[in-house]
Design a protein around this motif. Structure first.
Motif, short mmCIF file in Angstrom:
data_model
loop_
_atom_site.label_atom_id
_atom_site.label_comp_id
_atom_site.label_asym_id
_atom_site.label_seq_id
_atom_site.Cartn_x
_atom_site.Cartn_y
_atom_site.Cartn_z
N SER A 1 111.73 11.71 11.89
CA SER A 1 112.20 10.37 12.29
C SER A 1 112.84 10.39 13.67
O SER A 1 112.71 9.42 14.42
N PHE B 1 111.90 12.06 16.25
CA PHE B 1 110.90 12.09 17.31
C PHE B 1 109.71 11.17 17.04
O PHE B 1 108.74 11.18 17.79
N GLY B 2 109.76 10.39 15.96
CA GLY B 2 108.68 9.46 15.66
C GLY B 2 107.39 10.16 15.26
O GLY B 2 106.31 9.69 15.59
N LEU B 3 107.53 11.27 14.55
CA LEU B 3 106.37 12.04 14.10
C LEU B 3 106.24 11.93 12.59
O LEU B 3 107.16 11.50 11.91
N SER B 4 105.09 12.34 12.09
CA SER B 4 104.90 12.37 10.64
C SER B 4 105.37 13.72 10.10
O SER B 4 105.51 14.69 10.86
N GLN C 1 102.92 16.47 10.89
CA GLN C 1 103.00 16.88 12.29
C GLN C 1 104.16 17.86 12.51
O GLN C 1 104.02 18.84 13.23
N GLU D 1 111.94 20.84 19.61
CA GLU D 1 112.24 19.57 20.27
C GLU D 1 111.39 19.40 21.52
O GLU D 1 110.86 18.31 21.77
N ALA E 1 107.86 18.65 20.33
CA ALA E 1 107.79 17.32 19.72
C ALA E 1 107.75 16.24 20.80
O ALA E 1 106.98 15.27 20.70
N LYS E 2 108.54 16.40 21.84
CA LYS E 2 108.54 15.43 22.95
C LYS E 2 107.19 15.43 23.65
O LYS E 2 106.66 14.38 24.00
N LEU F 1 104.30 16.32 22.28
CA LEU F 1 103.33 15.76 21.34
C LEU F 1 103.44 14.23 21.31
O LEU F 1 102.42 13.53 21.30
N LYS F 2 104.64 13.73 21.30
CA LYS F 2 104.85 12.27 21.24
C LYS F 2 104.35 11.60 22.54
O LYS F 2 103.86 10.50 22.50
N ARG G 1 101.78 12.35 24.22
CA ARG G 1 100.31 12.33 24.36
C ARG G 1 99.71 11.03 23.94
O ARG G 1 100.07 10.30 23.16
#
Length: 62
Positions: A29, A31-34, A37, A53, A56-57, A59-60, A62
């Motif tokens: 939540s 990083f707005g990922l599932s 992921q 982190e 995740a940043k 990935l988000k 992309r």
């Protein structure tokens, strides 16, 4: 590797436990990922919080 809730020091906070649903959910939540992921990131990069982190940043973004 389960999260020891009695360990409150820096070492415990520097890791993300992939076995603990609340840690994976919080990280997802944040990083707005599932959940899948986040688990994939942990499998690929380990459980170091700083590394996760950063990845995740990326990935988000992309």
């Amino acid at each position: 590797m389960t999260d020891d809730k009695n360990k409150l020091g820096y070492q415990d906070r520097s890791r993300v436990s992939g076995d603990e649903e609340y840690e994976v959910g919080y990280f997802a939540s944040k990083f707005g990922l599932s959940i899948p992921q986040v688990r994939e990131l942990i499998a690929k990069h380990g459980n170091d919080r700083d590394t996760l982190e950063r990845e995740a940043k990326a990935l988000k973004g992309r």
